[in-house]
Enzyme design. Sequence first.
Site, PDB file in Angstrom:
ATOM      1  N   LEU A   8       0.860  -1.180   0.000  1.00 55.09           N
ATOM      2  CA  LEU A   8       0.000   0.000   0.000  1.00 55.09           C
ATOM      3  C   LEU A   8       0.898   1.232   0.000  1.00 55.09           C
ATOM      4  CD1 LEU A   8      -3.194   0.619   2.096  1.00 55.09           C
ATOM      5  CD2 LEU A   8      -1.473   2.407   1.864  1.00 55.09           C
ATOM      6  N   ILE A   9       0.646   2.121  -0.948  1.00 52.96           N
ATOM      7  CA  ILE A   9       1.459   3.330  -1.102  1.00 52.96           C
ATOM      8  C   ILE A   9       0.551   4.539  -0.965  1.00 52.96           C
ATOM      9  CG2 ILE A   9       3.100   4.565  -2.575  1.00 52.96           C
ATOM     10  CD1 ILE A   9       3.438   1.899  -4.138  1.00 52.96           C
ATOM     11  N   GLY A  11      -0.257   8.676  -1.313  1.00 55.28           N
ATOM     12  CA  GLY A  11       0.141   9.836  -2.112  1.00 55.28           C
ATOM     13  C   GLY A  11       0.654   9.488  -3.487  1.00 55.28           C
ATOM     14  N   SER A  13      -0.859  10.166  -6.609  1.00 51.52           N
ATOM     15  CA  SER A  13      -1.461  10.848  -7.759  1.00 51.52           C
ATOM     16  C   SER A  13      -0.425  11.480  -8.679  1.00 51.52           C
ATOM     17  CB  SER A  13      -2.458  11.913  -7.291  1.00 51.52           C
ATOM     18  OG  SER A  13      -1.805  12.918  -6.542  1.00 51.52           O
ATOM     19  N   GLY A  17       5.327   9.221  -5.673  1.00 52.79           N
ATOM     20  CA  GLY A  17       4.320   8.225  -5.334  1.00 52.79           C
ATOM     21  C   GLY A  17       3.827   7.484  -6.557  1.00 52.79           C
ATOM     22  N   SER A 141      13.060  13.215   3.752  1.00 54.31           N
ATOM     23  CA  SER A 141      13.656  14.249   2.904  1.00 54.31           C
ATOM     24  C   SER A 141      15.042  14.543   3.443  1.00 54.31           C
ATOM     25  CB  SER A 141      12.801  15.527   2.958  1.00 54.31           C
ATOM     26  OG  SER A 141      13.485  16.641   2.412  1.00 54.31           O
ATOM     27  N   TYR A 154       8.017  22.496   7.556  1.00 55.73           N
ATOM     28  CA  TYR A 154       8.236  21.275   6.786  1.00 55.73           C
ATOM     29  C   TYR A 154       9.401  20.473   7.361  1.00 55.73           C
ATOM     30  CZ  TYR A 154       9.323  18.148   2.927  1.00 55.73           C
ATOM     31  OH  TYR A 154       9.586  17.030   2.171  1.00 55.73           O
TER      32      TYR A 154
END
Length: 281
Positions: A8-9, A11, A13, A17, A141, A154
């Site tokens: 299951l991943i 994000g 779209s 991802g 990140s 962030y």
Amino acid sequence: MTSPKTVLITGTSSGMGLATAIGAAQAGWTTIATMRDTGKAEALLKAAAEAGVADRIQVKRLDVTDSESIAACLDEVIAEHGRLDALVNNAGAAHLGTVELMGVDEVRATMEVNFFGMVAATRAALPHLRATHGRVITVSSVGGILGQPFNEAYCAAKFAVEGFMESLAPVAATVGVDVTIVEPGPVASEFVANLGLDLPAALAAAGPYAPALQAYITRTRDIFSHAQTPAEAAAPIIDALTGDRPAVRIQTSEWARDFVATTLADLDGSAVQSLTNTWVR
């Protein structure tokens, strides 16, 4: 017959991802590609068809900020496929701003998507991953290792991701679950574009911070002109998904490895400050 492994991943779209979903399907995995708005699945489905893996990709709605959405999606996956072998926490949102000029609610919202959403998805998936001796792969990140100007919210979220997953890794290993943190550098995707930054308006609103913001934007645009493609950045995720013993921390490029090495060897913080001071002057 053994059921194909299922991942299951979140994000999926666009960007990393989407590329990860395609790569996982190409590697033979049943791929549950989730997104908050399934109306945005067209790019993924087109890419899946072009890659010849449409039959291995199933799009489902999942909003990482909604615990009921997470639970409903996982219930469907287990009912339909009988297993979950991996979770890739990829969903996230960029945020640009500095603390004096943004509301605390903006910081909370950034933490909700980038940190608490990851926590909620991981918590819900772990019982199923214990059953399969699976793995959790979380996209952090280089900003989760090295704090960057105008990225306070962030980077705070990604620092939290790093601490959470690094702490979870030895505990999860005792029940047969591998944990991996993936640290991309700049990736040419819609992630930054989704900031919707109106630069003239942002500079006008920045007051005394305007010169520093302009310098930072100029530097960042130059860096992103040499960014990895989403497929290049996704390749190490697929390696972590399919490899026998994935590392706990993986950078997606030589640039990212050099970048995080600056802070990992910086005991007093001076090397990082020497670097980031040049971004705003």
